[in-house]
Enzyme design. Structure first.
Site, PDB file in Angstrom:
ATOM      1  N   GLU A 131      11.028  11.996   6.373  1.00 51.32           N
ATOM      2  CA  GLU A 131      10.767  12.327   4.967  1.00 51.32           C
ATOM      3  C   GLU A 131      10.487  13.826   4.789  1.00 51.32           C
ATOM      4  OE1 GLU A 131       7.758   9.765   3.329  1.00 51.32           O
ATOM      5  OE2 GLU A 131       8.454   8.021   4.430  1.00 51.32           O
ATOM      6  N   GLU A 190       2.582   3.905   7.506  1.00 47.82           N
ATOM      7  CA  GLU A 190       1.264   4.504   7.196  1.00 47.82           C
ATOM      8  C   GLU A 190       0.069   3.570   7.431  1.00 47.82           C
ATOM      9  OE1 GLU A 190       1.535   6.144   3.216  1.00 47.82           O
ATOM     10  OE2 GLU A 190       3.400   7.154   3.657  1.00 47.82           O
TER      11      GLU A 190
HETATM   12  O1  G3I Z   1       9.474   2.142 -11.420  1.00 43.49           O
HETATM   13  C1  G3I Z   1       8.408   2.574 -12.272  1.00 43.49           C
HETATM   14  C2  G3I Z   1       8.892   2.678 -13.711  1.00 43.49           C
HETATM   15  O2  G3I Z   1       9.255   1.374 -14.161  1.00 43.49           O
HETATM   16  C3  G3I Z   1       7.775   3.243 -14.590  1.00 43.49           C
HETATM   17  O3  G3I Z   1       8.265   3.440 -15.905  1.00 43.49           O
HETATM   18  C4  G3I Z   1       7.298   4.576 -14.012  1.00 43.49           C
HETATM   19  C5  G3I Z   1       6.125   5.089 -14.841  1.00 43.49           C
HETATM   20  O4  G3I Z   1       5.542   6.170 -14.178  1.00 43.49           O
HETATM   21  O5  G3I Z   1       6.847   4.400 -12.645  1.00 43.49           O
HETATM   22  C6  G3I Z   1       7.916   3.930 -11.821  1.00 43.49           C
HETATM   23  O6  G3I Z   1       7.438   3.767 -10.502  1.00 43.49           O
HETATM   24  C7  G3I Z   1       7.273   5.007  -9.823  1.00 43.49           C
HETATM   25  C8  G3I Z   1       8.105   4.942  -8.516  1.00 43.49           C
HETATM   26  O7  G3I Z   1       7.884   6.125  -7.721  1.00 43.49           O
HETATM   27  C9  G3I Z   1       9.608   4.816  -8.823  1.00 43.49           C
HETATM   28  O8  G3I Z   1      10.021   5.979  -9.504  1.00 43.49           O
HETATM   29  C10 G3I Z   1       5.793   5.150  -9.456  1.00 43.49           C
HETATM   30  O9  G3I Z   1       5.057   5.363 -10.652  1.00 43.49           O
HETATM   31  C11 G3I Z   1       5.611   6.339  -8.537  1.00 43.49           C
HETATM   32  O10 G3I Z   1       4.264   6.364  -8.063  1.00 43.49           O
HETATM   33  C12 G3I Z   1       6.517   6.180  -7.303  1.00 43.49           C
HETATM   34  O11 G3I Z   1       6.348   7.338  -6.503  1.00 43.49           O
HETATM   35  C13 G3I Z   1       6.943   7.220  -5.201  1.00 43.49           C
HETATM   36  C14 G3I Z   1       5.818   7.200  -4.156  1.00 43.49           C
HETATM   37  O12 G3I Z   1       6.399   7.135  -2.842  1.00 43.49           O
HETATM   38  C15 G3I Z   1       4.921   6.014  -4.362  1.00 43.49           C
HETATM   39  O13 G3I Z   1       3.886   6.069  -3.397  1.00 43.49           O
HETATM   40  C16 G3I Z   1       7.822   8.441  -4.959  1.00 43.49           C
HETATM   41  O14 G3I Z   1       8.927   8.410  -5.840  1.00 43.49           O
HETATM   42  C17 G3I Z   1       8.329   8.440  -3.513  1.00 43.49           C
HETATM   43  O15 G3I Z   1       9.011   9.648  -3.217  1.00 43.49           O
HETATM   44  C18 G3I Z   1       7.148   8.318  -2.549  1.00 43.49           C
HETATM   45  O16 G3I Z   1       7.640   8.211  -1.249  1.00 43.49           O
HETATM   46  C19 G3I Z   1       6.626   8.027  -0.238  1.00 43.49           C
HETATM   47  C20 G3I Z   1       7.257   7.219   0.889  1.00 43.49           C
HETATM   48  O17 G3I Z   1       7.745   6.004   0.396  1.00 43.49           O
HETATM   49  C21 G3I Z   1       6.261   7.002   2.013  1.00 43.49           C
HETATM   50  N1  G3I Z   1       5.739   8.280   2.506  1.00 43.49           N
HETATM   51  C22 G3I Z   1       5.152   9.125   1.459  1.00 43.49           C
HETATM   52  C23 G3I Z   1       6.172   9.380   0.357  1.00 43.49           C
HETATM   53  C24 G3I Z   1       5.602  10.302  -0.702  1.00 43.49           C
HETATM   54  O18 G3I Z   1       4.512   9.700  -1.343  1.00 43.49           O
END
Ligand code: G3I
Length: 387
Positions: free
Chosen positions: A259, A154
């Protein structure tokens, strides 16, 4: 036709019909997706959450032959603090995936502006050394296990600019992408290296990606493929995907959908509020809480937890998602010779990043009860129809 032959023919037809009826929609009974779409590999984004549930693991093993860690292989997770590496979760996922004899592991991702620790880009005199050391450490750890990597994720601007204005461009300059791919190739010369991005069906972003990769190829930078993320929806024009595939095929690189999910079709917060005459909760906090409770309370991250969809809403959403998958795979079928892998950004509707907020989506081919959806059968019928 002699009576005997007629009877045999009729019995065969009846048996086929029964077996189809018998097959039902149990995800653990229907034809594996990876067999339907072969030789295109079929992947899924999984992670620690997958390993906590036998049905998730069985669903992966039956239908998929490629995997990506949804989060645990990202820079913030593997090297949160400089020099301190955490690989236990992605190791568990990788070991599970490679325990499936026909499955492979994608690496996601090495360099990204999100989920990236700030120390990597806090000092422009150290940024390239730090980038190289991170890439070498992670790729060496997975050498021989991860066959391809989303090296840079990205980096293209969604607006009028060419590259996104990120901590990487500000600290390392416009050529950080070249460096990342050169380091990745040095770290593992056998790995296939991808540039990965979303919205590459948008004509302007498509052209920037084409020019980015074309320039890298002309400079001799080791880039092997484009990852079109494929976060699509039920209202988009899928001819734009067709046009992007045609454009990227000119580059002669591998193309993967990395994805895939199809959002939409259900009520969202805004339309639900309009429907309930609540454009915005008002009144005291207590009154707001009562109003929000009408939506079904709050989701874990403080967002609005939408109420369970009605059966009618679910059926409407299912028909829209099914039609969107039919359109998408019609385009994929046209370009089947140039598509290497299609990775869904999840396994089934009971777990998707799309629903971590308050949108109600059903983005995959399998539902939350491990049933094959109408979208699965639509894809299978379309794909098996050789026309
Ligand atoms: O690991 C922490 C945890 O310790 C904490 O308690 C919790 C509280 O909300 O957050 C956890 O981290 C989260 C992480 O996913 C792991 O679950 C983040 O808040 C959350 O923002 C993160 O979201 C991920 C996102 O990328 C981040 O930008 C999504 O699961 C994931 O599906 C998404 O994937 C991205 C690709 O990598 C790139 N392309 C876009 C796609 C969708 O955004």
């Amino acid at each position: 036709m002699k009576t005997g032959k007629l009877l045999i023919f009729g019995a065969a037809a009846l048996l086929t019909a029964c077996s189809a009826a018998y097959e039902g929609n149990d995800a653990f009974q229907v034809t594996p997706l990876k067999d339907i779409l072969a030789p295109i590999r079929v992947g899924a984004a999984i992670d620690n959450w997958t390993l906590q549930n036998e049905q998730n693991m069985e669903l992966f093993s039956r239908h998929f032959n490629s995997a990506t860690c949804e989060n645990s292989m990202k820079p913030i997770e593997t090297e949160r603090n400089e020099g301190e590496f955490t690989f236990d979760t992605p190791d568990k996922v990788t070991d599970f995936v490679l325990g499936n004899k026909d499955a492979v592991m994608r690496g996601h991702c090495l360099i990204w502006h999100s989920q990236c620790p700030s120390w990597l880009t806090e000092d422009s005199t150290l940024v390239f050394q730090r980038m190289k050391e991170h890439i070498f450490a992670v790729m060496n750890h997975y050498k021989g296990k991860v066959y391809c990597w989303d090296v840079v994720n990205e980096a293209i601007d969604d607006g009028p600019g060419f590259l996104r204005n990120s901590q990487w461009t500000r600290c390392a300059g416009q050529h950080f992408i070249d460096s990342a791919f050169v380091y990745a190739h040095q770290a593992d010369p056998d790995a296939l290296l991808f540039y990965n991005d979303y919205g590459l069906n948008n004509p302007q972003k498509r052209e920037k990606c084409y020019q980015l990769v074309k320039g890298m190829l002309e400079r001799g930078i080791p880039v092997h493929g484009i990852g079109m993320q494929g976060h699509y929806n039920v209202t988009m024009d899928y001819s734009t995907v067709d046009e992007s595939l045609t454009r990227f095929e000119e580059l002669g690189v591998l193309i993967q959908f990395t994805e895939l999910d199809i959002a939409g079709g259900g009520p969202d917060r805004r339309s639900m509020r309009r429907q309930m005459g609540q454009d915005r909760p008002n009144g005291t906090q207590g009154q707001q809480q009562d109003q929000m409770a009408a939506f079904g309370g709050y989701s874990g991250n403080g967002g609005l937890q939408m109420p369970e969809l009605t059966d009618e809403q679910k059926m409407h959403q299912d028909s829209l998602v099914t039609e969107a998958y039919r359109k998408f795979f019609t385009v994929v079928k046209k370009h089947r010779k140039s598509i290497h892998t299609i990775t869904f950004w999840g396994l089934s509707d009971n777990y998707s990043w799309l629903n971590s907020r308050s949108r109600q989506n059903a983005p995959f081919l399998f539902d939350g009860e491990y049933k094959a959806k109408n979208a699965y059968f639509a894809v299978r019928e379309l794909w098996n129809n050789r026309k």
